[in-house]
Design a protein around this motif. Structure first.
Motif, PDB file in Angstrom:
ATOM      1  N   LEU A 506      88.020  93.204  -2.482  1.00 25.21           N
ATOM      2  CA  LEU A 506      89.080  93.923  -2.590  1.00 25.21           C
ATOM      3  C   LEU A 506      89.337  95.396  -1.605  1.00 25.21           C
ATOM      4  CD1 LEU A 506      90.336  93.785  -6.311  1.00 25.21           C
ATOM      5  CD2 LEU A 506      90.847  92.088  -5.098  1.00 25.21           C
ATOM      6  N   ASP A 507      87.799  96.228  -1.943  1.00 26.48           N
ATOM      7  CA  ASP A 507      88.352  97.007  -0.766  1.00 26.48           C
ATOM      8  C   ASP A 507      88.037  96.686   0.699  1.00 26.48           C
ATOM      9  OD1 ASP A 507      87.783  99.373  -2.915  1.00 26.48           O
ATOM     10  OD2 ASP A 507      85.862  98.166  -3.386  1.00 26.48           O
ATOM     11  N   TYR A 508      87.677  95.597   1.500  1.00 30.16           N
ATOM     12  CA  TYR A 508      87.795  94.659   2.870  1.00 30.16           C
ATOM     13  C   TYR A 508      88.332  93.510   2.477  1.00 30.16           C
ATOM     14  CZ  TYR A 508      84.279  99.146   2.894  1.00 30.16           C
ATOM     15  OH  TYR A 508      84.317 100.429   2.599  1.00 30.16           O
ATOM     16  N   PRO A 509      89.273  93.257   2.566  1.00 33.98           N
ATOM     17  CA  PRO A 509      90.196  91.601   2.131  1.00 33.98           C
ATOM     18  C   PRO A 509      90.899  90.879   3.330  1.00 33.98           C
ATOM     19  CG  PRO A 509      92.277  93.459   2.368  1.00 33.98           C
ATOM     20  CD  PRO A 509      90.694  94.411   2.243  1.00 33.98           C
ATOM     21  N   ASN A 510      89.931  92.200   4.148  1.00 30.55           N
ATOM     22  CA  ASN A 510      90.498  91.229   5.845  1.00 30.55           C
ATOM     23  C   ASN A 510      88.380  90.875   6.420  1.00 30.55           C
ATOM     24  OD1 ASN A 510      92.988  90.869   5.561  1.00 30.55           O
ATOM     25  ND2 ASN A 510      93.292  93.097   6.424  1.00 30.55           N
ATOM     26  N   ALA A 511      89.019  89.912   7.335  1.00 25.50           N
ATOM     27  CA  ALA A 511      87.494  89.704   8.231  1.00 25.50           C
ATOM     28  C   ALA A 511      86.725  90.501   9.673  1.00 25.50           C
ATOM     29  CB  ALA A 511      86.981  88.046   7.826  1.00 25.50           C
ATOM     30  N   LEU A 512      85.899  90.503  10.053  1.00 28.43           N
ATOM     31  CA  LEU A 512      85.953  91.923  10.741  1.00 28.43           C
ATOM     32  C   LEU A 512      85.833  90.814  12.126  1.00 28.43           C
ATOM     33  CD1 LEU A 512      83.066  94.467   9.449  1.00 28.43           C
ATOM     34  CD2 LEU A 512      85.326  94.783   9.735  1.00 28.43           C
ATOM     35  N   PRO A 513      86.449  91.345  13.547  1.00 25.88           N
ATOM     36  CA  PRO A 513      86.976  90.365  14.612  1.00 25.88           C
ATOM     37  C   PRO A 513      84.974  89.976  14.654  1.00 25.88           C
ATOM     38  CG  PRO A 513      87.690  92.485  15.050  1.00 25.88           C
ATOM     39  CD  PRO A 513      86.875  92.446  13.431  1.00 25.88           C
ATOM     40  N   GLU A 514      84.092  90.386  14.389  1.00 23.32           N
ATOM     41  CA  GLU A 514      83.063  90.236  14.702  1.00 23.32           C
ATOM     42  C   GLU A 514      82.354  89.254  13.559  1.00 23.32           C
ATOM     43  OE1 GLU A 514      78.798  90.640  17.705  1.00 23.32           O
ATOM     44  OE2 GLU A 514      79.823  92.082  17.577  1.00 23.32           O
ATOM     45  N   ALA A 515      81.998  87.631  13.341  1.00 25.87           N
ATOM     46  CA  ALA A 515      80.683  87.502  12.139  1.00 25.87           C
ATOM     47  C   ALA A 515      79.092  87.187  12.748  1.00 25.87           C
ATOM     48  CB  ALA A 515      80.961  86.108  12.037  1.00 25.87           C
ATOM     49  N   LEU A 516      79.045  88.513  12.187  1.00 31.52           N
ATOM     50  CA  LEU A 516      77.181  88.723  12.137  1.00 31.52           C
ATOM     51  C   LEU A 516      76.748  88.862  10.266  1.00 31.52           C
ATOM     52  CD1 LEU A 516      77.645  92.628  12.968  1.00 31.52           C
ATOM     53  CD2 LEU A 516      76.861  90.372  14.556  1.00 31.52           C
ATOM     54  N   ASP A 517      75.652  88.246  10.534  1.00 32.04           N
ATOM     55  CA  ASP A 517      74.378  88.045   9.714  1.00 32.04           C
ATOM     56  C   ASP A 517      73.819  89.191   8.749  1.00 32.04           C
ATOM     57  OD1 ASP A 517      74.304  85.132   9.840  1.00 32.04           O
ATOM     58  OD2 ASP A 517      72.633  84.894  11.267  1.00 32.04           O
ATOM     59  N   THR A 518      73.851  88.957   7.774  1.00 32.51           N
ATOM     60  CA  THR A 518      73.216  90.249   6.787  1.00 32.51           C
ATOM     61  C   THR A 518      72.088  89.983   6.404  1.00 32.51           C
ATOM     62  OG1 THR A 518      75.222  90.555   5.573  1.00 32.51           O
ATOM     63  CG2 THR A 518      73.143  91.564   4.435  1.00 32.51           C
TER      64      THR A 518
END
Length: 526
Positions: A506-518
């Motif tokens: 809920l704190d970051y409901p949107n995806a970032l522009p770049e998809a990165l592995d954790t």
């Protein structure tokens, strides 16, 4: 006194991945297979849906690849997806050659019947009615039992890997019959222990899914990736007597509708694909509706299909529901989401090789890059066998030149005593699974994750103190592994400052522009 065993290859785990590896190695290879319980007790046996493969003339590798990438939230590794999909036909042919009896059409060719599941744009799911895992598991198990070179050790639980001179050389293994810890050594070791969904209070997985391989590899020095992506299957049977019973996604693939308690459909409000949206979307929708209404469950209705159709396609589900007083030909099935699949795991290459020489990880234990942020239905069994076979090919090329392992010391029990406080284990087990469900479940927040992390760290201190002072037991080993994996899940979730696929905050409901592995590295804080 420890017993010592020497083999060419040590396989820890006896599901589809481990069996595929064992059966594809040369018949001259001396193989030890470690089973936590009996030979057929892992997640493979309980898999209902099927195996995704490009077989239909209207289907293509590109279509399967695109569907997988779309389901994976743009986080799948395209090379891993292509490698897996391109090997799908050969995998099905191999299973047929092994004797697996898949469901077939009534045409002259008796072609394989293909069904459809969430995220797939084509019918490409090869299945054995609604008990595909059982058919695969029983067939491959029988082949392993018939093989003179495969030595099966049941009622064994691996504790720690043995590493010397920078390479893996074996494992310490608890013998459940004698309560002694034995030493298993080999030129090559493969972790095929499945996932870690028992970290959650509600799960579709059998009791053995405690993240053993992931935890052992982490302690030995392997990196792990994308542990925050825990797939919750949308439809687990909701009934007090229905422990961990899954309602296959193929029911939705064949037209099953999700309903609120008042009989109203709701999935079209969340996704244009309705009931056939990817699992993360369906699970979040169900979770939201249950919380909105204060309802214990929602319902899955397939009663509009004929009784003969349901008996032919879903005999296992029909029989189990009938035992509980639910007639799926007339009644909707009460369902809830449950932890189902670990999309992250031990980082490997296309041969299943980990960061440590001679150590492999295959199946749900591994992170291949195939699943991205959300596993697409029926890609998991495919991955088990594709990577089991690629690991077998890689090991085969190295067997003759590989050095024998150095002699390992006995397991040291000189400083520990028998425990008279097993209540601590059961209490900690329950606490861990409850806070993981409450704080690290389908919907997350930073506050919940920080709470979970504090509890996980405290719990690990207690467990490590207990582990250092008392003799090991099955429950203690599993609890130790679950606590390790729980912290990896939490730290990965805290690291990801976005919502993507199975990780929704809920704190970051949107995806970032770049998809990165954790990616987490041992001895490094992220």
């Amino acid at each position: 006194m420890s017993k010592h065993f020497q083999h060419d290859v040590l396989i820890i785990g006896s599901g589809a991945a481990g069996l595929s590896l064992a059966l594809e190695l040369p018949s001259t290879t001396k193989i030890a297979m470690i089973c936590k319980g009996d030979l057929i007790e892992g997640s493979t046996y309980w898999a209902q849906g099927g195996i995704a493969a490009v077989l239909d003339k209207d289907d293509s590798v590109e279509s399967h690849l695109e569907d997988t990438l779309n389901s994976g939230g743009n986080l799948c590794h395209a090379d891993a997806v292509r490698f897996t999909v391109e090997n799908s036909r050969d995998t099905i042919d191999w299973l047929v050659d092994q004797g697996v009896e898949f469901s077939r059409n009534t045409d002259e060719q008796q072609s394989l019947h293909l069904t459809k599941e969430g995220g797939h744009s084509q019918r490409r799911i090869v299945h054995a009615a609604d008990a595909t895992g059982r058919a695969v598991s029983e067939t491959l198990t029988q082949r392993a039992l018939e093989a003179d070179n495969i030595h099966i050790f049941s009622q064994r639980l691996a504790i720690n890997l043995i590493t010397e001179e920078g390479r893996c050389q074996g494992a310490y293994v608890l013998n459940g019959d004698s309560d002694h810890v034995d030493v298993f050594q080999a030129k090559f070791i493969a972790l095929a222990t499945g996932g870690a969904s028992k970290a959650y209070l509600y799960t579709s997985n059998p009791d053995g899914a405690s993240g053993d391989g992931i935890a052992m590899a982490w302690r030995a020095g392997c990196r792990v990736a994308n542990m925050e992506f825990n797939q919750f299957h949308p439809t687990c049977l909701y009934h007090p007597q229905a422990k961990s019973f899954l309602i296959t996604e193929a029911i939705r693939g064949e037209g099953g509708k999700l309903l609120l308690p008042n009989g109203e459909r709701f999935m079209d409000r969340y996704d244009k694909r309705g009931e056939l949206a990817p699992r993360d979307i369906v699970a979040r929708a169900i979770d939201h509706e249950m919380k909105r209404l204060g309802s214990d469950c929602v319902y899955l209705d397939i009663s509009h299909k004929s009784p003969d159709f349901l008996l032919h396609h879903f005999p296992t589900v029909k029989a189990r529901c009938l035992e509980l007083g639910i007639d799926i030909t007339r009644d909707p099935i009460p369902v809830v989401p449950a932890a189902h699949y670990t999309c992250g795991g031990v980082m490997v290459d296309t041969n299943g090789c980990t960061d440590i020489p001679n150590l492999y990880a295959i199946g749900e234990t591994s992170f291949t890059g195939l699943h991205g942020a959300n596993r697409m239905a029926s890609n998991s069994l495919l991955e088990c066998m594709v990577y089991g076979h690629s690991a077998a090919r890689d090991i085969t090329t190295k067997l003759t030149s590989a050095a024998a392992p150095l002699a390992a010391a006995d397991w040291d029990e000189s400083q520990v005593t028998d425990s008279d406080e097993d209540v601590v284990i059961s209490h900690n087990w329950d606490e861990l699974r409850r806070f993981m469900w409450d704080y690290v479940g389908i919907v997350r927040t930073d506050k919940r994750l920080q709470r979970a992390l504090r509890r996980a760290e405290l719990l690990q201190q207690e467990i490590n103190d207990y582990y250092s002072n008392y003799k090991v037991s099955n429950d203690l080993i599993e609890l130790r592994n679950l606590a390790t994996v729980a912290e990896l899940i939490i730290r990965s979730a805290i690291t990801r400052k976005e919502s993507r696929g199975l990780h929704y905050t809920l704190d970051y409901p949107n995806a970032l522009p770049e998809a990165l592995d954790t990616i987490l590295t041992p001895n490094a804080r992220n």
